[in-house]
Design a protein around this motif. Structure first.
Motif, PDB file in Angstrom:
ATOM      1  N   ILE A  76       0.834  -1.206   0.000  1.00 25.97           N
ATOM      2  CA  ILE A  76       0.000   0.000   0.000  1.00 25.97           C
ATOM      3  C   ILE A  76       0.863   1.248   0.000  1.00 25.97           C
ATOM      4  O   ILE A  76       0.624   2.194  -0.762  1.00 25.97           O
ATOM      5  N   VAL A  77       1.891   1.259   0.839  1.00 22.98           N
ATOM      6  CA  VAL A  77       2.776   2.425   0.935  1.00 22.98           C
ATOM      7  C   VAL A  77       3.499   2.675  -0.395  1.00 22.98           C
ATOM      8  O   VAL A  77       3.692   3.820  -0.811  1.00 22.98           O
ATOM      9  N   ASN A  78       3.878   1.591  -1.077  1.00 24.08           N
ATOM     10  CA  ASN A  78       4.600   1.725  -2.339  1.00 24.08           C
ATOM     11  C   ASN A  78       3.672   1.816  -3.548  1.00 24.08           C
ATOM     12  O   ASN A  78       4.137   1.830  -4.688  1.00 24.08           O
ATOM     13  N   LYS A  79       2.350   1.868  -3.268  1.00 23.44           N
ATOM     14  CA  LYS A  79       1.345   2.050  -4.321  1.00 23.44           C
ATOM     15  C   LYS A  79       1.414   0.981  -5.413  1.00 23.44           C
ATOM     16  O   LYS A  79       1.254   1.256  -6.602  1.00 23.44           O
ATOM     17  N   PHE A  80       1.651  -0.279  -4.991  1.00 24.00           N
ATOM     18  CA  PHE A  80       1.611  -1.385  -5.938  1.00 24.00           C
ATOM     19  C   PHE A  80       0.166  -1.625  -6.360  1.00 24.00           C
ATOM     20  O   PHE A  80      -0.761  -1.340  -5.594  1.00 24.00           O
ATOM     21  N   PRO A  81      -0.057  -2.162  -7.563  1.00 23.74           N
ATOM     22  CA  PRO A  81      -1.431  -2.442  -7.990  1.00 23.74           C
ATOM     23  C   PRO A  81      -2.090  -3.478  -7.079  1.00 23.74           C
ATOM     24  O   PRO A  81      -1.416  -4.372  -6.555  1.00 23.74           O
ATOM     25  N   PHE A  82      -3.399  -3.342  -6.906  1.00 25.92           N
ATOM     26  CA  PHE A  82      -4.123  -4.236  -6.002  1.00 25.92           C
ATOM     27  C   PHE A  82      -3.960  -5.697  -6.401  1.00 25.92           C
ATOM     28  O   PHE A  82      -3.944  -6.587  -5.550  1.00 25.92           O
ATOM     29  N   SER A  83      -3.808  -5.951  -7.699  1.00 26.60           N
ATOM     30  CA  SER A  83      -3.653  -7.327  -8.168  1.00 26.60           C
ATOM     31  C   SER A  83      -2.383  -7.976  -7.637  1.00 26.60           C
ATOM     32  O   SER A  83      -2.271  -9.195  -7.589  1.00 26.60           O
ATOM     33  N   ALA A  84      -1.416  -7.151  -7.234  1.00 23.75           N
ATOM     34  CA  ALA A  84      -0.148  -7.677  -6.725  1.00 23.75           C
ATOM     35  C   ALA A  84      -0.193  -8.013  -5.244  1.00 23.75           C
ATOM     36  O   ALA A  84       0.652  -8.768  -4.760  1.00 23.75           O
ATOM     37  N   TRP A  85      -1.170  -7.464  -4.526  1.00 30.90           N
ATOM     38  CA  TRP A  85      -1.191  -7.710  -3.077  1.00 30.90           C
ATOM     39  C   TRP A  85      -2.600  -7.943  -2.518  1.00 30.90           C
ATOM     40  O   TRP A  85      -2.754  -8.164  -1.306  1.00 30.90           O
ATOM     41  N   GLY A  86      -3.610  -7.942  -3.375  1.00 34.62           N
ATOM     42  CA  GLY A  86      -4.977  -8.074  -2.878  1.00 34.62           C
ATOM     43  C   GLY A  86      -5.219  -9.315  -2.053  1.00 34.62           C
ATOM     44  O   GLY A  86      -5.987  -9.298  -1.076  1.00 34.62           O
ATOM     45  N   VAL A 122      -3.422  -1.499  15.700  1.00 37.90           N
ATOM     46  CA  VAL A 122      -2.043  -1.497  15.197  1.00 37.90           C
ATOM     47  C   VAL A 122      -2.027  -1.296  13.681  1.00 37.90           C
ATOM     48  O   VAL A 122      -1.212  -0.526  13.154  1.00 37.90           O
ATOM     49  N   LEU A 123      -2.936  -1.971  12.980  1.00 37.63           N
ATOM     50  CA  LEU A 123      -2.994  -1.837  11.529  1.00 37.63           C
ATOM     51  C   LEU A 123      -3.325  -0.394  11.119  1.00 37.63           C
ATOM     52  O   LEU A 123      -2.746   0.145  10.163  1.00 37.63           O
ATOM     53  N   SER A 124      -4.232   0.236  11.851  1.00 41.98           N
ATOM     54  CA  SER A 124      -4.593   1.621  11.556  1.00 41.98           C
ATOM     55  C   SER A 124      -3.392   2.550  11.685  1.00 41.98           C
ATOM     56  O   SER A 124      -3.198   3.457  10.864  1.00 41.98           O
ATOM     57  N   VAL A 125      -2.591   2.324  12.701  1.00 43.17           N
ATOM     58  CA  VAL A 125      -1.391   3.151  12.902  1.00 43.17           C
ATOM     59  C   VAL A 125      -0.386   2.909  11.787  1.00 43.17           C
ATOM     60  O   VAL A 125       0.218   3.848  11.250  1.00 43.17           O
ATOM     61  N   LEU A 126      -0.193   1.643  11.405  1.00 41.98           N
ATOM     62  CA  LEU A 126       0.770   1.314  10.352  1.00 41.98           C
ATOM     63  C   LEU A 126       0.423   1.983   9.035  1.00 41.98           C
ATOM     64  O   LEU A 126       1.310   2.420   8.286  1.00 41.98           O
ATOM     65  N   LEU A 127      -0.871   2.076   8.744  1.00 42.10           N
ATOM     66  CA  LEU A 127      -1.302   2.637   7.463  1.00 42.10           C
ATOM     67  C   LEU A 127      -1.518   4.152   7.515  1.00 42.10           C
ATOM     68  O   LEU A 127      -1.891   4.751   6.517  1.00 42.10           O
ATOM     69  N   SER A 128      -1.284   4.737   8.657  1.00 43.22           N
ATOM     70  CA  SER A 128      -1.473   6.176   8.801  1.00 43.22           C
ATOM     71  C   SER A 128      -0.194   6.925   8.428  1.00 43.22           C
ATOM     72  O   SER A 128       0.899   6.342   8.402  1.00 43.22           O
ATOM     73  N   PRO A 133       7.914   5.420   6.287  1.00 42.63           N
ATOM     74  CA  PRO A 133       8.054   4.350   5.296  1.00 42.63           C
ATOM     75  C   PRO A 133       9.180   3.366   5.618  1.00 42.63           C
ATOM     76  O   PRO A 133       9.087   2.178   5.300  1.00 42.63           O
ATOM     77  N   ALA A 134      10.239   3.868   6.250  1.00 39.52           N
ATOM     78  CA  ALA A 134      11.365   2.991   6.587  1.00 39.52           C
ATOM     79  C   ALA A 134      10.930   1.872   7.536  1.00 39.52           C
ATOM     80  O   ALA A 134      11.427   0.742   7.443  1.00 39.52           O
ATOM     81  N   LEU A 135       9.995   2.167   8.435  1.00 37.58           N
ATOM     82  CA  LEU A 135       9.498   1.159   9.363  1.00 37.58           C
ATOM     83  C   LEU A 135       8.705   0.092   8.609  1.00 37.58           C
ATOM     84  O   LEU A 135       8.803  -1.098   8.920  1.00 37.58           O
ATOM     85  N   ILE A 136       7.927   0.525   7.616  1.00 45.70           N
ATOM     86  CA  ILE A 136       7.151  -0.423   6.816  1.00 45.70           C
ATOM     87  C   ILE A 136       8.081  -1.344   6.033  1.00 45.70           C
ATOM     88  O   ILE A 136       7.841  -2.551   5.924  1.00 45.70           O
ATOM     89  N   THR A 137       9.154  -0.773   5.482  1.00 41.42           N
ATOM     90  CA  THR A 137      10.130  -1.578   4.747  1.00 41.42           C
ATOM     91  C   THR A 137      10.792  -2.593   5.669  1.00 41.42           C
ATOM     92  O   THR A 137      11.015  -3.752   5.285  1.00 41.42           O
ATOM     93  N   THR A 138      11.109  -2.171   6.891  1.00 38.71           N
ATOM     94  CA  THR A 138      11.696  -3.086   7.870  1.00 38.71           C
ATOM     95  C   THR A 138      10.726  -4.208   8.212  1.00 38.71           C
ATOM     96  O   THR A 138      11.129  -5.374   8.342  1.00 38.71           O
ATOM     97  N   LEU A 139       9.444  -3.858   8.333  1.00 37.56           N
ATOM     98  CA  LEU A 139       8.426  -4.867   8.629  1.00 37.56           C
ATOM     99  C   LEU A 139       8.336  -5.883   7.497  1.00 37.56           C
ATOM    100  O   LEU A 139       8.230  -7.091   7.733  1.00 37.56           O
ATOM    101  N   GLN A 140       8.390  -5.391   6.253  1.00 35.56           N
ATOM    102  CA  GLN A 140       8.364  -6.293   5.102  1.00 35.56           C
ATOM    103  C   GLN A 140       9.590  -7.197   5.092  1.00 35.56           C
ATOM    104  O   GLN A 140       9.493  -8.398   4.799  1.00 35.56           O
ATOM    105  N   ALA A 141      10.749  -6.627   5.421  1.00 36.65           N
ATOM    106  CA  ALA A 141      11.979  -7.424   5.452  1.00 36.65           C
ATOM    107  C   ALA A 141      11.934  -8.495   6.539  1.00 36.65           C
ATOM    108  O   ALA A 141      12.574  -9.544   6.416  1.00 36.65           O
ATOM    109  N   SER A 142      11.155  -8.234   7.607  1.00 36.97           N
ATOM    110  CA  SER A 142      11.037  -9.204   8.696  1.00 36.97           C
ATOM    111  C   SER A 142      10.112 -10.356   8.329  1.00 36.97           C
ATOM    112  O   SER A 142       9.990 -11.322   9.089  1.00 36.97           O
TER     113      SER A 142
END
Length: 228
Positions: A76-86, A122-128, A133-142
Protein backbone atom coordinates in the motif's frame (compact mmCIF):
# COMPACT_ATOMS: atom_id res chain seq x y z
CA UNK A 1 -0.65 -12.40 -19.31
CA UNK A 2 0.09 -12.98 -15.59
CA UNK A 3 -2.79 -15.43 -15.36
CA UNK A 4 -1.52 -17.32 -18.43
CA UNK A 5 1.98 -17.63 -16.96
CA UNK A 6 0.64 -18.73 -13.60
CA UNK A 7 -1.57 -21.29 -15.34
CA UNK A 8 1.24 -22.81 -17.41
CA UNK A 9 3.44 -23.03 -14.32
CA UNK A 10 0.72 -24.83 -12.37
CA UNK A 11 -0.21 -27.29 -15.14
CA UNK A 12 1.88 -30.17 -13.69
CA UNK A 13 -0.07 -29.84 -10.41
CA UNK A 14 -3.51 -29.43 -11.99
CA UNK A 15 -4.32 -33.12 -12.31
CA UNK A 16 -3.40 -33.83 -8.68
CA UNK A 17 -5.38 -30.87 -7.36
CA UNK A 18 -8.49 -31.62 -9.42
CA UNK A 19 -8.39 -35.33 -8.56
CA UNK A 20 -7.96 -35.08 -4.80
CA UNK A 21 -8.63 -31.57 -3.52
CA UNK A 22 -10.99 -29.32 -5.48
CA UNK A 23 -13.45 -29.02 -8.38
CA UNK A 24 -12.26 -27.36 -11.58
CA UNK A 25 -14.32 -24.22 -10.88
CA UNK A 26 -12.33 -23.65 -7.67
CA UNK A 27 -9.06 -24.25 -9.50
CA UNK A 28 -9.99 -21.65 -12.13
CA UNK A 29 -10.96 -19.08 -9.50
CA UNK A 30 -7.71 -19.51 -7.61
CA UNK A 31 -5.06 -20.08 -10.28
CA UNK A 32 -6.55 -18.33 -13.32
CA UNK A 33 -8.48 -15.45 -11.73
CA UNK A 34 -6.27 -15.19 -8.62
CA UNK A 35 -9.29 -15.02 -6.33
CA UNK A 36 -7.66 -15.75 -2.97
CA UNK A 37 -10.76 -15.03 -0.90
CA UNK A 38 -11.39 -18.70 -0.11
CA UNK A 39 -7.79 -19.84 0.56
CA UNK A 40 -8.18 -20.28 4.30
CA UNK A 41 -11.93 -20.79 4.32
CA UNK A 42 -11.46 -24.61 4.46
CA UNK A 43 -9.32 -24.14 7.58
CA UNK A 44 -11.95 -21.94 9.21
CA UNK A 45 -14.73 -24.38 8.34
CA UNK A 46 -12.71 -27.29 9.71
CA UNK A 47 -12.18 -25.50 13.03
CA UNK A 48 -15.84 -24.57 13.32
CA UNK A 49 -17.01 -28.03 12.27
CA UNK A 50 -14.80 -29.73 14.86
CA UNK A 51 -15.37 -27.06 17.53
CA UNK A 52 -11.68 -27.50 18.23
CA UNK A 53 -8.37 -25.87 17.37
CA UNK A 54 -6.29 -28.87 18.45
CA UNK A 55 -2.93 -29.06 16.75
CA UNK A 56 -2.87 -25.45 15.57
CA UNK A 57 -0.11 -23.27 16.99
CA UNK A 58 -1.21 -19.80 18.04
CA UNK A 59 2.38 -18.56 17.82
CA UNK A 60 2.55 -19.76 14.22
CA UNK A 61 -0.69 -17.96 13.35
CA UNK A 62 0.50 -14.73 14.99
CA UNK A 63 3.80 -14.78 13.10
CA UNK A 64 1.95 -15.46 9.86
CA UNK A 65 -0.29 -12.49 10.59
CA UNK A 66 2.78 -10.30 11.10
CA UNK A 67 4.17 -11.43 7.74
CA UNK A 68 0.89 -10.88 5.88
CA UNK A 69 0.46 -7.45 7.46
CA UNK A 70 3.99 -6.48 6.45
CA UNK A 71 3.34 -7.43 2.83
CA UNK A 72 0.03 -5.59 2.75
CA UNK A 73 1.34 -2.40 4.37
CA UNK A 74 4.49 -2.39 2.22
CA UNK A 75 2.43 -2.77 -0.95
CA UNK A 76 0.00 0.00 0.00
CA UNK A 77 2.78 2.43 0.94
CA UNK A 78 4.60 1.72 -2.34
CA UNK A 79 1.34 2.05 -4.32
CA UNK A 80 1.61 -1.39 -5.94
CA UNK A 81 -1.43 -2.44 -7.99
CA UNK A 82 -4.12 -4.24 -6.00
CA UNK A 83 -3.65 -7.33 -8.17
CA UNK A 84 -0.15 -7.68 -6.73
CA UNK A 85 -1.19 -7.71 -3.08
CA UNK A 86 -4.98 -8.07 -2.88
CA UNK A 87 -4.74 -11.65 -1.65
CA UNK A 88 -2.82 -10.36 1.39
CA UNK A 89 -5.93 -8.46 2.49
CA UNK A 90 -8.10 -11.56 2.25
CA UNK A 91 -5.46 -13.73 3.92
CA UNK A 92 -5.15 -11.19 6.73
CA UNK A 93 -8.89 -11.29 7.44
CA UNK A 94 -8.98 -15.06 7.38
CA UNK A 95 -5.84 -15.45 9.50
CA UNK A 96 -7.30 -13.00 12.00
CA UNK A 97 -10.44 -15.16 12.15
CA UNK A 98 -8.35 -18.29 12.73
CA UNK A 99 -6.46 -16.58 15.54
CA UNK A 100 -9.76 -15.62 17.19
CA UNK A 101 -11.08 -19.18 16.84
CA UNK A 102 -7.96 -20.61 18.49
CA UNK A 103 -8.58 -18.35 21.48
CA UNK A 104 -12.31 -19.15 21.44
CA UNK A 105 -11.92 -22.94 21.36
CA UNK A 106 -9.36 -22.75 24.16
CA UNK A 107 -11.99 -21.09 26.37
CA UNK A 108 -10.42 -17.64 26.02
CA UNK A 109 -13.03 -15.83 23.95
CA UNK A 110 -12.52 -12.47 25.69
CA UNK A 111 -8.82 -12.60 24.84
CA UNK A 112 -9.78 -13.39 21.27
CA UNK A 113 -11.93 -10.27 21.06
CA UNK A 114 -9.10 -8.19 22.56
CA UNK A 115 -6.70 -9.72 20.05
CA UNK A 116 -8.89 -8.59 17.13
CA UNK A 117 -9.32 -5.07 18.55
CA UNK A 118 -5.60 -4.60 19.24
CA UNK A 119 -4.70 -5.83 15.77
CA UNK A 120 -7.15 -3.39 14.19
CA UNK A 121 -5.61 -0.52 16.15
CA UNK A 122 -2.04 -1.50 15.20
CA UNK A 123 -2.99 -1.84 11.53
CA UNK A 124 -4.59 1.62 11.56
CA UNK A 125 -1.39 3.15 12.90
CA UNK A 126 0.77 1.31 10.35
CA UNK A 127 -1.30 2.64 7.46
CA UNK A 128 -1.47 6.18 8.80
CA UNK A 129 0.89 9.01 7.77
CA UNK A 130 2.54 8.99 11.20
CA UNK A 131 4.33 5.72 10.40
CA UNK A 132 7.63 6.33 8.54
CA UNK A 133 8.05 4.35 5.30
CA UNK A 134 11.37 2.99 6.59
CA UNK A 135 9.50 1.16 9.36
CA UNK A 136 7.15 -0.42 6.82
CA UNK A 137 10.13 -1.58 4.75
CA UNK A 138 11.70 -3.09 7.87
CA UNK A 139 8.43 -4.87 8.63
CA UNK A 140 8.36 -6.29 5.10
CA UNK A 141 11.98 -7.42 5.45
CA UNK A 142 11.04 -9.20 8.70
CA UNK A 143 8.55 -11.33 6.75
CA UNK A 144 11.12 -13.95 5.90
CA UNK A 145 12.17 -14.79 9.47
CA UNK A 146 8.54 -14.49 10.61
CA UNK A 147 7.37 -16.94 7.94
CA UNK A 148 10.22 -19.37 8.58
CA UNK A 149 9.85 -19.34 12.37
CA UNK A 150 6.06 -19.51 12.21
CA UNK A 151 6.01 -22.49 9.85
CA UNK A 152 8.75 -24.26 11.82
CA UNK A 153 6.80 -23.80 15.05
CA UNK A 154 3.77 -25.45 13.43
CA UNK A 155 5.96 -28.19 11.93
CA UNK A 156 7.56 -28.93 15.31
CA UNK A 157 4.12 -28.99 16.93
CA UNK A 158 2.94 -31.50 14.33
CA UNK A 159 6.01 -33.65 14.93
CA UNK A 160 5.62 -33.60 18.70
CA UNK A 161 1.91 -34.41 18.48
CA UNK A 162 2.42 -37.16 15.90
CA UNK A 163 -0.45 -35.74 13.83
CA UNK A 164 -1.55 -32.51 12.17
CA UNK A 165 -4.70 -32.05 14.28
CA UNK A 166 -7.21 -29.64 12.75
CA UNK A 167 -4.74 -28.33 10.17
CA UNK A 168 -6.61 -28.15 6.86
CA UNK A 169 -4.99 -30.05 4.00
CA UNK A 170 -6.88 -28.02 1.40
CA UNK A 171 -5.72 -24.68 2.81
CA UNK A 172 -2.14 -25.91 3.15
CA UNK A 173 -2.01 -27.14 -0.45
CA UNK A 174 -3.58 -23.93 -1.76
CA UNK A 175 -1.15 -21.75 0.19
CA UNK A 176 1.79 -23.77 -1.10
CA UNK A 177 0.66 -23.68 -4.73
CA UNK A 178 -0.41 -20.03 -4.50
CA UNK A 179 2.91 -18.88 -3.09
CA UNK A 180 4.70 -20.70 -5.92
CA UNK A 181 2.57 -18.97 -8.53
CA UNK A 182 3.00 -15.59 -6.83
CA UNK A 183 6.79 -15.70 -7.21
CA UNK A 184 6.38 -15.06 -10.92
CA UNK A 185 3.40 -12.73 -10.85
CA UNK A 186 4.98 -10.50 -8.19
CA UNK A 187 8.12 -10.13 -10.30
CA UNK A 188 6.07 -9.26 -13.34
CA UNK A 189 3.66 -6.87 -11.67
CA UNK A 190 5.97 -5.10 -9.21
CA UNK A 191 9.54 -5.88 -10.25
CA UNK A 192 10.32 -5.91 -6.52
CA UNK A 193 12.92 -8.53 -5.57
CA UNK A 194 12.02 -8.33 -1.87
CA UNK A 195 8.40 -9.29 -2.63
CA UNK A 196 9.52 -12.21 -4.83
CA UNK A 197 12.00 -13.45 -2.22
CA UNK A 198 9.25 -13.39 0.39
CA UNK A 199 7.12 -15.71 -1.76
CA UNK A 200 10.10 -18.02 -2.41
CA UNK A 201 10.70 -18.44 1.32
CA UNK A 202 6.97 -18.82 1.91
CA UNK A 203 6.80 -21.59 -0.71
CA UNK A 204 9.61 -23.54 0.94
CA UNK A 205 8.02 -23.31 4.38
CA UNK A 206 4.54 -24.13 3.14
CA UNK A 207 6.06 -27.14 1.40
CA UNK A 208 7.25 -28.52 4.75
CA UNK A 209 3.69 -28.48 6.11
CA UNK A 210 2.36 -30.10 2.93
CA UNK A 211 4.88 -32.93 3.32
CA UNK A 212 3.83 -33.42 6.94
CA UNK A 213 0.17 -33.52 5.98
CA UNK A 214 0.96 -36.29 3.50
CA UNK A 215 3.11 -38.16 6.02
CA UNK A 216 0.53 -37.96 8.83
CA UNK A 217 -2.44 -38.33 6.46
CA UNK A 218 -4.20 -41.18 8.31
CA UNK A 219 -3.12 -40.24 11.83
CA UNK A 220 -5.76 -38.61 14.01
CA UNK A 221 -5.60 -36.93 17.43
CA UNK A 222 -6.15 -39.49 20.21
CA UNK A 223 -9.74 -39.64 21.41
CA UNK A 224 -10.27 -37.77 24.67
CA UNK A 225 -11.84 -39.51 27.62
CA UNK A 226 -14.24 -37.90 30.07
CA UNK A 227 -11.40 -37.58 32.53
CA UNK A 228 -9.51 -35.39 30.05
Amino acid sequence: MAAEKGSSFMDPFKGLLLTYLMPESCYDEFFLNFNFLDVKLPQILKLVGASSAEGLSLQSVLLELVAITGTMAYSIVNKFPFSAWGEALFLMLQTLAIGFLIFHYNQKTSRGVLFVLVYGAVLSVLLSPVTPPALITTLQASNMPAIVIGRLIQAVSNYQNGHTGQLSAISAFLLFAGSLARIFTSLQETGDALMALTYIISSMCNGILVLQLLYYWNRKPPAKTKGD
